[in-house]
Every structure is written in C-alpha cells, then in structure tokens.
Enzyme design. Structure first.
Site, mmCIF file in Angstrom:
data_model
loop_
_atom_site.group_PDB
_atom_site.id
_atom_site.type_symbol
_atom_site.label_atom_id
_atom_site.label_comp_id
_atom_site.label_asym_id
_atom_site.label_seq_id
_atom_site.Cartn_x
_atom_site.Cartn_y
_atom_site.Cartn_z
ATOM 1 N N ASN A 1 0.805 -1.212 -0.045
ATOM 2 C CA ASN A 1 -0.280 0.009 0.062
ATOM 3 C C ASN A 1 0.951 1.351 0.046
ATOM 4 O OD1 ASN A 1 -2.612 1.623 0.577
ATOM 5 N ND2 ASN A 1 -1.294 1.987 2.334
ATOM 6 N N SER B 1 -3.462 -0.584 -6.388
ATOM 7 C CA SER B 1 -3.146 0.101 -7.642
ATOM 8 C C SER B 1 -3.809 1.614 -7.742
ATOM 9 C CB SER B 1 -3.905 -0.634 -8.673
ATOM 10 O OG SER B 1 -3.275 -0.090 -10.272
ATOM 11 N N TYR C 1 3.061 8.819 -11.780
ATOM 12 C CA TYR C 1 2.274 7.996 -10.605
ATOM 13 C C TYR C 1 1.644 6.848 -11.445
ATOM 14 C CZ TYR C 1 -0.728 6.575 -6.829
ATOM 15 O OH TYR C 1 -1.468 6.185 -5.783
ATOM 16 N N LYS D 1 2.150 2.793 -11.492
ATOM 17 C CA LYS D 1 0.715 1.821 -10.877
ATOM 18 C C LYS D 1 0.601 0.886 -11.989
ATOM 19 C CE LYS D 1 0.095 3.192 -6.660
ATOM 20 N NZ LYS D 1 0.138 2.086 -5.466
ATOM 21 N N THR E 1 -7.529 11.021 0.811
ATOM 22 C CA THR E 1 -6.353 10.779 1.757
ATOM 23 C C THR E 1 -5.198 11.745 1.716
ATOM 24 O OG1 THR E 1 -5.079 9.808 -0.271
ATOM 25 C CG2 THR E 1 -6.549 8.291 0.921
#
Length: 231
Positions: free
Chosen positions: A84, A138, A152, A156, A185
């Site tokens: 994660n 992912s 990014y 992924k 987040t």
C-alpha cells in the site's frame, strides 16, 4: 491465526485495512516511514486484542523488508502481503514535461521495485500458507490518462503488470491488484492540494478488500467500487 504485512499503514487506507483485519482476529506487521505515526496506529489497531508489530522504515530498503518478513515469521508466518505504500514522484503533481526524473525514479522504486522485493522476501512463507495472498494497491491512473498523473500512473501500471505475472507464476496464491477508487487521503491532498471537493473515506472501500479475502476470486485486477456495488 492469520498474519498480514501492510505497508503504508500509519494512516489512510493502510490503517483502515489494518483495523478491519484486526477486528477479524488477524495478527499484523505494520510498516510506515514515520515512527511516531506508526506507533499511534499500532496502539489503535492493537486495541482489538490481536498481536501487532510496528516496524518503521523505508520499503525501498532491503534490510527493512527483510525485517518486516522476519517479524511476521515470529507471529507464525505470512498469509497476506498488502503493498500500500506509495510515492507520487512530485508533490503537487506536474505535467510530464516538468516531472523531475529523480521523482519518477522514487515513484518506481517505492511503488514497483519495493513491492516486488517485499513479495520476493515473503514468498517462502506465502507459499507455505494455506491461503496465501498478495494485494497490490493500484489506481485508476494506471489505466486512464489524467493530466499530471503520468509518472504516478506509469508506476501503478507497472505494478499491475507485476501482479498479473505473479498471479500466473504462482497459481497456489491469490494475487490481486486493487484500484480503490476515489478516496480522501493525505496522498491525494499532496497530489492536488487545490482540490477541496469532498471524497470518500478510506474506510468506505475496506469492505471491497475484505470481500476479496472472503471469496478468494481468481488472481487479477479488481476495482473496489465494482466490488462494493455487487454486494
């Protein structure tokens, strides 16, 4: 008792998943770079009564990854590895013509190389488990072209491919790449600091991960929103 290693577990999705697994009786090894935040998370998770080992460090460090697996071994083995921990490559995100190459290297090192390195370290114990599983967290940026998300997203996408090949090479395991969907987040806030629109809490997508563990579908790529809709 089942044992899981969760990276990036001091906050966000990692911590939410840790609490959900602890509530089900899982023993846990938790990773994050910030020792204080990880310790606070471990105390909260440990309140469920299971054994929780907090191992602070950087997942790009091979010695740290070995320490995570060793801690899990002392708890009885490894039944689940959740990769994660993530790096954006630039904070806030920028277009590819401005993306620092060192930032891209960092994203690939954290999101791809470290994730594979941890699985390699844990594979003997995963293979020995009666229900060994790997979850690679992912992103929809791995499959969609969003401006500024190129570095990014590329990392992924590479993680998705590693998960797909690992699933083919390790038929005795379940290997799931999971796109959790939109979440509020700290990672997203760092990526797009000017976006104030409310987003779902990480806890809202945890049931999708639990469904995978309960039903153990074939290895592959899954979207949390679809898993939640089908319940």
């Amino acid at each position: 008792m089942s044992v899981a290693i969760i990276t990036g577990a001091s906050k966000g999705l990692g911590r939410a998943l840790a609490e959900a697994l602890a509530a089900r009786g899982w023993d846990l090894v938790l990773d994050a770079r910030t020792e204080g935040a990880l310790g606070e998370a471990a105390v909260a998770v440990g309140a469920y009564g299971t054994r929780v080992e907090a191992v602070p460090g950087d997942v790009t460090d091979a010695g740290h990854r070995a320490g995570l697996v060793a801690a899990a071994g002392k708890l009885g083995g490894v039944d689940l590895v959740v990769s994660n921990a993530s790096a954006l490559g630039a904070e806030p995100l920028v277009r590819l013509d401005e993306l620092p190459l060192d930032g891209l290297r960092r994203a690939l090192e954290v999101n791809v190389v470290a994730a594979l390195g941890l699985v390699q370290e844990a594979l003997p114990l995963l293979r020995a488990s009666r229900a060994g599983a790997v979850i690679a967290v992912s992103s929809d940026a791995a499959a969609e072209a969003y401006e500024t998300w190129g570095g990014y997203g590329a990392s992924k996408a590479a993680l998705d491919q590693l998960a797909a090949v690992l699933g083919a090479e390790e038929p005795g395991l379940r290997v799931w790449a999971v796109d959790p969907g939109d979440m509020g987040t700290d990672l997203y806030a760092a990526a797009v600091p000017d976006d104030d629109d409310p987003r779902p809490s990480p806890t809202s997508v945890v049931p999708a991960f639990l469904r995978l563990l309960d039903e153990r579908p074939a290895s592959g790529r899954y979207g949390a929103p679809a898993l939640l809709e089908e319940r």
